[in-house]
Design a protein around this motif. Structure first.
Motif, PDB file in Angstrom:
ATOM      1  N   GLU B  23       0.841  -1.191   0.000  1.00  0.00           N
ATOM      2  CA  GLU B  23       0.000   0.000   0.000  1.00  0.00           C
ATOM      3  C   GLU B  23       0.882   1.249   0.000  1.00  0.00           C
ATOM      4  O   GLU B  23       0.581   2.243  -0.665  1.00  0.00           O
ATOM      5  CB  GLU B  23      -0.936  -0.006   1.220  1.00  0.00           C
ATOM      6  N   GLN B  24       1.994   1.157   0.742  1.00  0.00           N
ATOM      7  CA  GLN B  24       2.947   2.258   0.792  1.00  0.00           C
ATOM      8  C   GLN B  24       3.512   2.534  -0.599  1.00  0.00           C
ATOM      9  O   GLN B  24       3.566   3.695  -1.044  1.00  0.00           O
ATOM     10  CB  GLN B  24       4.079   1.892   1.769  1.00  0.00           C
ATOM     11  N   ARG B  27       0.820   4.191  -2.729  1.00  0.00           N
ATOM     12  CA  ARG B  27       0.596   5.594  -2.369  1.00  0.00           C
ATOM     13  C   ARG B  27       1.723   6.494  -2.885  1.00  0.00           C
ATOM     14  O   ARG B  27       1.460   7.588  -3.397  1.00  0.00           O
ATOM     15  CB  ARG B  27       0.435   5.740  -0.863  1.00  0.00           C
ATOM     16  N   ARG B  31       1.380   9.537  -5.763  1.00  0.00           N
ATOM     17  CA  ARG B  31       1.779  10.917  -5.509  1.00  0.00           C
ATOM     18  C   ARG B  31       2.611  11.466  -6.671  1.00  0.00           C
ATOM     19  O   ARG B  31       2.531  12.644  -6.992  1.00  0.00           O
ATOM     20  CB  ARG B  31       2.576  10.998  -4.199  1.00  0.00           C
ATOM     21  N   GLU B  37      -3.068   8.219 -10.722  1.00  0.00           N
ATOM     22  CA  GLU B  37      -3.994   8.756  -9.731  1.00  0.00           C
ATOM     23  C   GLU B  37      -5.396   8.860 -10.316  1.00  0.00           C
ATOM     24  O   GLU B  37      -6.381   8.541  -9.663  1.00  0.00           O
ATOM     25  CB  GLU B  37      -3.507  10.131  -9.253  1.00  0.00           C
TER      26      GLU B  37
END
Lengths: 187, 203
Positions: B23-24, B27, B31, B37
């Protein structure tokens, strides 16, 4: 809940139809909804949902009590829906001429849009658009998406209902999700 | 074009099966990558849309229609439900069963000769005789024996498991009953109890 269902099933096996009526009451909405989202029209959805319960009643003795009853019921319903979809041929075309009328097509039989309050119109339209896009999905993606998002079931339950390996279920949901994204991204 | 493995992570996220490490990664990538996105947001929107339509109810008379299409219910179950829903009926049926049982047993056990004790009756070897010219006042019941009527009985005559001879000169003012079969016996008992009950109320 499960204990109640188990008790009712025992009564049904003895032949008690009132107990079966209670089971129908508990599951009728979810089974009907599953059929409606799979088939896209209320008449067929009701027909297949009734057929689902009928099959469940007749075959109740073959129900494996280790399984969740809803899993078994949804399996019957999905199979019936897929059978229906495969047999189904379009009943009529909108641009076919209406019998006994000159030059009138089915388009003229559709009532014109009556004005609705704006928000209601919007949400109704959105519902219709989403439903239409679900119906465009190939049936194998459609059943997985409907079970996941309309019936709110876990991936494990879906894999039991469809009798497919978990990995296959995931792939189908991913592909279904991607196809829907393509269609709904500008809505 | 977005990397395939990031798309895969998005689906893992949506399936709620992503581990914190991945998940890190997702994310951080989101970004830095505008395109990914957008896709991720579109996927989340799609899921929300599909979830939003899930609210349907079956037609009002759905259950009734299903029940109407079921094959016919077994009679045994129907009877069981009837008794469950109407306790009085089950009490009554139990009563009938017990009554029948006791009636059958009295019928088969009761093989002794007996006769109502009335004046002027002559008893000879299991045969009861109403002699010529005699008048018996009252009912006469004979069990397991014969009844010869040469005189007159002013009342009802009942012969249970036996025979009666009515001589040409003999006369009975009341009813004559012969009971030789179990069902006659039950009928007789029912009539008798009914008479007793009505007699009780008349008193």
């Amino acid at each position: 809940m499960d204990a109640i269902i188990k008790k009712r099933i025992k009564q049904v096996i003895k032949g008690d139809q009132d107990a079966f009526g209670e089971i129908v009451e508990i599951y009728k909405n979810s089974v009907y909804q599953l059929c409606f989202r799979m088939l896209g029209n209320s008449h067929e959805a009701e027909d297949i949902a009734q057929e689902t319960f009928l099959r469940a009643y007749v075959n109740i003795k073959s129900f494996n009590q280790d399984l969740k009853f809803s899993t078994w019921l949804f399996r019957i319903a999905t199979n019936l829906c897929i059978d229906r979809l495969r047999k189904k041929k379009p009943d009529y075309y909108l641009d076919a001429e209406v019998a006994g009328s000159e030059g009138l097509t089915m388009y003229s039989q559709i009532p014109s849009d009556t004005p609705l309050p704006e928000t209601e119109l919007e949400s109704l339209e959105l519902q219709e658009i989403v439903q239409k896009e679900i119906l465009k999905l190939p049936e194998k993606y459609r059943s997985a998406i409907v079970l996941k998002y309309i019936e709110d079931l876990s991936l494990n339950e879906i894999s039991e209902i469809l009798e497919l390996p978990l990995g296959t279920v995931k792939t189908r949901i991913h592909r279904g999700r991607e196809a829907l994204r393509q269609q709904l991204r500008y809505v | 074009m977005c990397p395939e493995h990031i798309i895969e992570l998005m689906h893992q996220y949506l399936d709620e099966e992503i581990d914190p490490e991945k998940e890190q990664i997702l994310r951080e990538h989101l970004r830095s990558c505008k395109e990914c996105e957008i896709i991720f947001n579109e996927l989340k929107k799609t899921v929300a849309f599909v979830k939003s339509i899930s609210n349907m109810q079956a037609p009002a008379d759905f259950t009734a229609h299903v029940l109407a299409r079921l094959p016919k219910e077994k009679k045994k179950v129907l009877a069981a439900r009837l008794l469950r829903n109407h306790p009085f009926l089950s009490a009554a049926s139990l009563f009938v069963v017990l009554m029948m049982g006791s009636l059958f047993s009295t019928w088969s056990q009761d093989r002794e000769f007996s006769v109502t004790n009335q004046k002027n009756l002559v008893v000879k070897n299991n045969t009861v005789i109403v002699p010529k010219g005699e008048v018996v006042k009252g009912d006469v019941v004979v069990r397991n024996g014969k009844l010869k009527i040469e005189g007159e009985i002013q009342g009802d005559v009942t012969v249970i498991h036996g025979e009666k001879y009515l001589a040409s000169a003999g006369h009975v003012t009341g009813q004559i009953d012969e009971v030789n079969e179990v069902f006659d016996w039950i009928w007789y008992q029912m009539k008798k109890s009914a008479k007793e009950v009505t007699g009780f109320f008349e008193q």
